[in-house]
Design a protein around this motif. Structure first.
Motif, short mmCIF file in Angstrom:
data_model
loop_
_atom_site.label_atom_id
_atom_site.label_comp_id
_atom_site.label_asym_id
_atom_site.label_seq_id
_atom_site.Cartn_x
_atom_site.Cartn_y
_atom_site.Cartn_z
N LEU A 37 0.82 -1.21 0.00
CA LEU A 37 0.00 0.00 0.00
C LEU A 37 0.86 1.26 0.00
O LEU A 37 0.53 2.26 -0.66
CB LEU A 37 -0.92 0.00 1.22
CG LEU A 37 -2.19 -0.85 1.16
CD1 LEU A 37 -2.94 -0.77 2.48
CD2 LEU A 37 -3.08 -0.40 0.01
N LEU A 89 0.45 4.04 -2.98
CA LEU A 89 -0.12 5.37 -2.70
C LEU A 89 0.93 6.47 -2.70
O LEU A 89 0.72 7.53 -2.13
CB LEU A 89 -0.83 5.33 -1.34
CG LEU A 89 -1.98 4.34 -1.21
CD1 LEU A 89 -2.56 4.37 0.20
CD2 LEU A 89 -3.08 4.65 -2.23
N ASN A 113 -6.23 15.04 -4.77
CA ASN A 113 -5.53 14.33 -3.70
C ASN A 113 -4.15 13.79 -4.08
O ASN A 113 -3.43 13.33 -3.20
CB ASN A 113 -6.39 13.16 -3.21
CG ASN A 113 -7.67 13.62 -2.55
OD1 ASN A 113 -7.67 14.06 -1.41
ND2 ASN A 113 -8.77 13.54 -3.28
N ALA A 114 -3.81 13.83 -5.35
CA ALA A 114 -2.52 13.29 -5.78
C ALA A 114 -1.66 14.39 -6.39
O ALA A 114 -2.19 15.38 -6.93
CB ALA A 114 -2.71 12.17 -6.80
N SER A 126 1.77 7.29 2.24
CA SER A 126 2.87 6.39 1.91
C SER A 126 3.90 6.35 3.02
O SER A 126 4.34 5.28 3.45
CB SER A 126 3.53 6.83 0.60
OG SER A 126 4.56 5.95 0.23
N THR A 142 -2.87 6.48 -8.70
CA THR A 142 -2.40 6.98 -7.41
C THR A 142 -0.89 7.21 -7.39
O THR A 142 -0.34 7.55 -6.34
CB THR A 142 -2.76 5.98 -6.29
OG1 THR A 142 -2.21 4.69 -6.62
CG2 THR A 142 -4.27 5.85 -6.15
N VAL A 176 -4.18 -0.08 -8.07
CA VAL A 176 -3.57 1.00 -8.86
C VAL A 176 -3.96 0.85 -10.34
O VAL A 176 -4.34 1.83 -11.00
CB VAL A 176 -2.04 0.98 -8.72
CG1 VAL A 176 -1.40 2.02 -9.63
CG2 VAL A 176 -1.64 1.25 -7.27
N SER A 185 2.25 12.15 4.47
CA SER A 185 1.64 11.43 3.35
C SER A 185 1.29 10.00 3.78
O SER A 185 1.97 9.41 4.63
CB SER A 185 2.59 11.39 2.16
OG SER A 185 3.70 10.55 2.43
N ILE A 233 -0.20 10.03 -3.58
CA ILE A 233 -1.22 10.69 -2.77
C ILE A 233 -0.53 11.59 -1.75
O ILE A 233 0.29 11.12 -0.96
CB ILE A 233 -2.13 9.67 -2.06
CG1 ILE A 233 -2.76 8.72 -3.09
CG2 ILE A 233 -3.21 10.38 -1.27
CD1 ILE A 233 -3.60 9.39 -4.14
#
Length: 474
Positions: A39, A43, A176-177, A59, A198, A155, A57, A46
């Motif tokens: 994950l 992400l 959001n990204a 990530s 993402t 993704v 973040s 993001i």
């Protein structure tokens, strides 16, 4: 007897159980850690948790969570006994040197230090640690890789929905990204949109999915080597088909070519199985049926001549021709002014009012990993990047002595990424690095075991082990 079984630490050696192939943690724990890391890689584009923008973040938080879970597991207690590897040396040298180079450039050119330089590579480096602590054998590796790779399906699906113009997807990603290229195209009302998902950019998305494709291939080949029932690989085969469809949504020929090369190696190693062939053909058919028009547009675009193209290069694809022109008129002349340390990490951020900036730069990107490294950090930074890549290849080749042909997709991937990085940035930009070095971290235990096996063989040949054993039994 396999190398995993034959490696025997010397009596009293500090490696001890680190060379054992007995699992330290349960398969459930490996799945949790692998999924959390997957994950984190998925992400990476993001920027923040929706509604909680004050938090780091997603990530970064997920990487920290994976490290914490690992340290709290039985494997965490072994961290002090792990030897540092060539990968560690390369990462640590790169992180420290890039910080000093950036500070030097900032002082010398009177501009602000890029704050992210202090932690930009640290999360990537952290991705190598949980897998090397928890993985001890082929079964552990397979469990980890499957958990690590499944977020890539999300993704790819988001990328598919994005290019199908599913309501709200593109708008959510823009909000959001970090996807400046997508946002600019939408603002201009352009129709030639490409999937970013993402990850944040179509090229980086393509690199990410190419790495994911190689991981799926390793899992398939590990299952084949273990003579597991074909049904055990069915889920991974379906995932591979989803990844290929997602790859097509990027409309980026460089990363599509890398992914296809990896798939070709997988097919050669695994053999033509009916279900595998059906999935690949079906994925290609679906992708062409849905995105054939966009792909044809991209192919036709290669024959056009843009404002940055040199008419003498009209025989080349347009995207290559304009890159050659930019390198010749902008990037290389700017680098030659400061060949050793470059201009700083944010030299291409034209929103910043820098007192000194190379006058030749007009295009928004160097369009090359190697030239990007040269112009931002000079020859010193390029040497460090090459050192890191050499360390990566060395780790894979050592692990291959234990895992054999199962790592063929990884070798094909690395070669493909090196070639594709000539015209794009795939080793330092968001997207490929986190998932790539998470994979390399999972191979480090096998590389260390192969190295220990060679060291033990050398000691046995020289009589050192006999002398140690005699001394220990005295």
């Amino acid at each position: 007897m396999s190398l995993l079984q034959s490696v025997r630490p010397s009596p009293g050696g500090k490696d001890g159980d680190l060379l054992s192939d007995v699992s330290l943690v349960s398969k459930a724990q490996i799945r949790v850690i692998g999924f959390v890391m997957g994950l984190a890689a998925a992400l990476v584009g993001i920027t923040s948790v929706p509604g909680l923008t004050f938090l780091p973040s997603p990530s970064l938080m997920l990487i920290v969570l994976a490290v914490i879970i690992t340290l709290l597991s039985p494997a965490g207690s072994t961290i002090g006994r792990h030897r540092l590897t060539i990968i560690d040396a390369a990462f640590i040298a790169t992180i420290i040197a890039r910080i000093f180079i950036e500070v030097f450039n900032a002082v010398d050119l009177n501009h602000a230090v890029y704050s992210a330089i202090a932690y930009g590579q640290i999360p990537v480096y952290l991705m190598t640690w949980p897998p090397r602590l928890i993985i001890r054998n082929r079964d552990d590796l397979g469990v980890f890789l499957r958990a690590f790779i499944w977020p890539a399906a999300l993704v790819a699906i988001v990328a598919l929905l994005q290019l199908l113009r599913f309501p709200g997807v593109t708008e959510w990603l823009i909000a959001n990204a970090k996807s400046d290229g997508l946002e600019a195209r939408v603002a201009e009302g352009r129709e030639d949109l490409r999937a970013t998902s993402t990850i944040g950019h179509w090229i980086y998305l393509g690199g990410y999915l190419a790495v994911a494709t190689a991981i799926a291939g390793v899992d398939l080949l590990l299952n084949k080597a273990a003579n597991k029932p074909r049904l055990a690989s069915a889920g991974t085969m379906v995932l591979l088909g989803i990844l290929l469809v997602g790859q097509i949504t990027t409309l980026t020929f460089a990363t599509i070519a890398v992914a296809l090369a990896v798939v070709a190696v997988i097919v050669i190693r695994i053999g033509i199985r009916p279900i595998f062939a059906i999935l690949i053909v079906a994925s290609g058919f679906i992708a062409w049926s849905v995105f054939g028009e966009q792909l044809q547009y991209r192919i036709d675009y290669q024959a056009t001549t843009g404002q940055y193209d040199d008419p003498a290069l009209a025989w080349l694809p347009s995207t290559i021709a304009y890159r050659l022109t930019i390198w010749d008129t902008e990037t290389i002349p700017a680098w030659l002014i400061r060949p050793w340390t470059g201009w700083g990490m944010q030299v291409y951020n034209f929103d910043l009012n820098w007192p000194q900036r190379p006058q030749s730069l007009a295009w928004l990107s160097p369009e090359s990993q190697w030239l990007s490294t040269l112009i931002t950090g000079g020859l010193l930074s390029l040497a460090l990047l090459i050192f890191l890549l050499i360390a990566t290849f060395v780790t894979v080749f050592r692990a291959r002595k234990v895992l054999g042909k199962a790592l063929s997709p990884v070798t094909a991937l690395l070669v493909g990424l090196v070639v594709a990085s000539t015209i794009s940035s795939l080793f330092t930009a968001p997207g490929p690095p986190m998932i790539l070095w998470g994979l390399i971290g999972a191979l480090i235990p096998f590389a260390q075991r192969a190295q220990a096996g060679r060291r033990l063989a050398d000691e046995e040949a020289s009589g050192t082990v006999v002398e140690r054993t005699s001394g220990a039994n005295a």
